[in-house]
Design a protein around this motif. Sequence first.
Motif, PDB file in Angstrom:
ATOM      1  N   SER A 442     -10.127   7.339   5.910  1.00 24.29           N
ATOM      2  CA  SER A 442      -8.765   7.153   6.435  1.00 24.29           C
ATOM      3  C   SER A 442      -7.712   7.052   5.324  1.00 24.29           C
ATOM      4  O   SER A 442      -6.538   6.836   5.584  1.00 24.29           O
ATOM      5  N   LEU A 443      -8.134   7.194   4.082  1.00 23.52           N
ATOM      6  CA  LEU A 443      -7.195   7.064   2.956  1.00 23.52           C
ATOM      7  C   LEU A 443      -6.655   8.429   2.535  1.00 23.52           C
ATOM      8  O   LEU A 443      -7.420   9.345   2.230  1.00 23.52           O
ATOM      9  N   LYS A 444      -5.317   8.537   2.496  1.00 22.29           N
ATOM     10  CA  LYS A 444      -4.710   9.824   2.132  1.00 22.29           C
ATOM     11  C   LYS A 444      -4.314   9.825   0.654  1.00 22.29           C
ATOM     12  O   LYS A 444      -3.503   9.013   0.211  1.00 22.29           O
ATOM     13  N   GLU A 455      -0.324   2.969  -3.970  1.00 21.02           N
ATOM     14  CA  GLU A 455       0.163   2.171  -2.848  1.00 21.02           C
ATOM     15  C   GLU A 455      -0.731   2.392  -1.621  1.00 21.02           C
ATOM     16  O   GLU A 455      -1.112   1.441  -0.936  1.00 21.02           O
ATOM     17  N   ALA A 456      -1.081   3.655  -1.370  1.00 25.97           N
ATOM     18  CA  ALA A 456      -1.921   3.962  -0.203  1.00 25.97           C
ATOM     19  C   ALA A 456      -3.317   3.358  -0.361  1.00 25.97           C
ATOM     20  O   ALA A 456      -3.879   2.787   0.582  1.00 25.97           O
ATOM     21  N   ALA A 457      -3.875   3.466  -1.567  1.00 30.29           N
ATOM     22  CA  ALA A 457      -5.227   2.934  -1.791  1.00 30.29           C
ATOM     23  C   ALA A 457      -5.231   1.410  -1.682  1.00 30.29           C
ATOM     24  O   ALA A 457      -6.153   0.813  -1.126  1.00 30.29           O
ATOM     25  N   ASN A 458      -4.184   0.773  -2.200  1.00 32.82           N
ATOM     26  CA  ASN A 458      -4.097  -0.684  -2.066  1.00 32.82           C
ATOM     27  C   ASN A 458      -3.954  -1.084  -0.599  1.00 32.82           C
ATOM     28  O   ASN A 458      -4.584  -2.039  -0.144  1.00 32.82           O
ATOM     29  N   ALA A 459      -3.119  -0.360   0.124  1.00 31.25           N
ATOM     30  CA  ALA A 459      -2.909  -0.679   1.544  1.00 31.25           C
ATOM     31  C   ALA A 459      -4.216  -0.512   2.316  1.00 31.25           C
ATOM     32  O   ALA A 459      -4.561  -1.328   3.173  1.00 31.25           O
ATOM     33  N   PHE A 460      -4.949   0.529   1.983  1.00 31.29           N
ATOM     34  CA  PHE A 460      -6.262   0.765   2.598  1.00 31.29           C
ATOM     35  C   PHE A 460      -7.172  -0.437   2.356  1.00 31.29           C
ATOM     36  O   PHE A 460      -7.842  -0.941   3.262  1.00 31.29           O
TER      37      PHE A 460
END
Length: 694
Positions: A442-444, A455-460
């Motif tokens: 689910s990580l883009k 930012e996306a990986a941290n949010a994931f």
Amino acid sequence: MQMKLERIGWLVLLAAGALLSQAAAQNAPRLEGFDVSMVDKTNDPCVDFYQYSCSKWKAAHPIPGDMPSVGTWTPLFLYNQTILREAMEKAAANLAVKGTEQQVGDYWKSCMNLDLRAAKGKQWLADALKPVDAMKTKQELAKVLAHLHSGLLPAWEGDDNQTNTALIGFGPTQDLEDSSKMVAGFDQAGLSLPSRDYYLNDDENSKKIREEYKKHLVRMFELAGDTPEQAGKEATAVFAIESALAKSQMDAVDRRDPMKIYHKQSLAQLQAALPDFNVDEYLKLSGSPEPPFYIVTTLEFLPALDQQIKTRSVDELKSYLRWWTIKASANKTTPELEQANFDFFGTTLEGTPKMLPQWRRCVASADARLGEALGQEYVKIAFPPESKAKAVELMTGIRTALKQDIGAVDWMAPATKKQAIEKLDAMIQKIGYPDNWRDYSSLKIVPDNLLANVEAANAFEVRRQLKKVNRPVDKMEWTMTPPTINAYNDPQNNTINFPAGILQLPFFDAKQSDAANYGAIGMVIGHEITHGFDDQGRKFDAKGNLRDWWTEADATAYDQRGNCLAAEYTHDVPELGAGVKANGKLTQGEDTADNGGIHLALMALEELYKSKGKSLDVPEKDGLTARQRFYLSYSFSWCESARPDVERMQITTNPHSLSRYRVNTPLSNQADFAKAFGCKQGQPMVREQACRVW
Ligand SMILES: [Zn+2]
């Protein structure tokens, strides 16, 4: 015991993470274990064994300009990183890839494209600052903070051992009294310098660092586009807020005690302690399910934080959040910001003149965010089944040694011994890599924006972590990635964990001699097992619950032994300057594990030799006995030169003793060592009053 905010974990690590994570070398990766040619015969092993086994290696390996330290594991770090680099380059070159290969390849591209970062980095930073800049009232603080904590500033950003993010740390944590329960907790946080001492100490070095830090703040605000006048004001606000928070923080010694950082609080109690911060809104926006209670590590921290929120202006609070956003973005935006960030945190604080090459910084960044995707490639190349089988064999022998040791000691009551053995038998050992790899689907990840990727990986990861609240605990999950050169004991899950990254030379090779393996990785294994029975680890039972299972007399006898070690390790370190002192209370758990680890590894080696009808004391073909080789291999795996600034930092903040003491002090406590090298009472490597716990 830090909060178990996952990667921040209150896990008991083997080594000084900060040093290892940045160690590096420019030479081609060639892995070496101990070799007899490394012994410096001009030194006396009974006077300074560390010198005897390390001086030649150290002379041949000066600290490179881009490293805070250099150790015998430095080639291994380069070796591990090279494998990851090749995996990422391969993925990046393949245009048709999907799934984790696409993620890994695109992450690599976004990190390595410096032209793109130079051109777009400032705009990315400006975008990241928008939510902070748009804040008009203090009522919006909860919303802005929840946003930052769920992306650029997750609770674990910064040092891996301590919660460190803007203002306060929040995340899932296991209940200390019932480790099967996953609740959530708040931890002290909010400092940019390595610990509270850097803000509060009065020595010249601390004062100098604070002055340099203030200058650095101004520089970074200017680089982010602020006028010198604005930047000056912002820097003043940041420094004042961080200094005030530092005063209310618990120190590193107190944080080792699980009871001192265990305060169950209801939401109403939290809100009452933070009347000027909307805790409820923060929690809702962070997306955390509501646990039956929250655990707060430092109660005194909450009113101090509230006081800052209450008394500072909106602009001052915004300056603080701007700074944390700029700091978190620096390494992911323009090369100029990255360099400026390094100038302070790398050069001023640690004394390292220059940054590691770009590719190594990108490998480290990808390992931190896509570690179990990359780790699968690493394991395929570097960790064959023979390695795992051999590691299991060592672990079995060393666990048996501790069982015998517990059985033999005369200071524990039979009932306590029984529970100790139950705990040891229940200890889960994890070797190499996870049984189930993390699902990143689910990580883009995009090829052209590193800041967005981070930012996306941290949010994931934040979402993945918070989902754990109110759910059963997964004991088989790892908090280190497979290529990591480290190991840990997780007392709440009663597990010991050895990533494939440390099951390599100079620590381990399925093909090297037993004596060399038991001295190096055997000590590491013994060290992690011993953590389950160190001065804090002993307070947890077989299920990982904080529960006193010791009789009063046993606890007193234990403390006597532990205090002996703590006193031994409390001493001046004159080579780092007048007044610099190692604190045996800070390092007591690690020192206990070192002393126990080396002892247990030797016991296991002795058993192995006995089962083969061989003696440890017969010279082998290079002239060394197996007992000598065991100690030399141990010492060799810890040979290290570190910059004085780094060592001073380690002494104040890190629960591990400096490498030279990790070698000489335990060995001077052991009669077997004296026997191996013919050392006599009265010589420096033989203690008049030896200390021993395990
Ligand atoms: Zn340790």
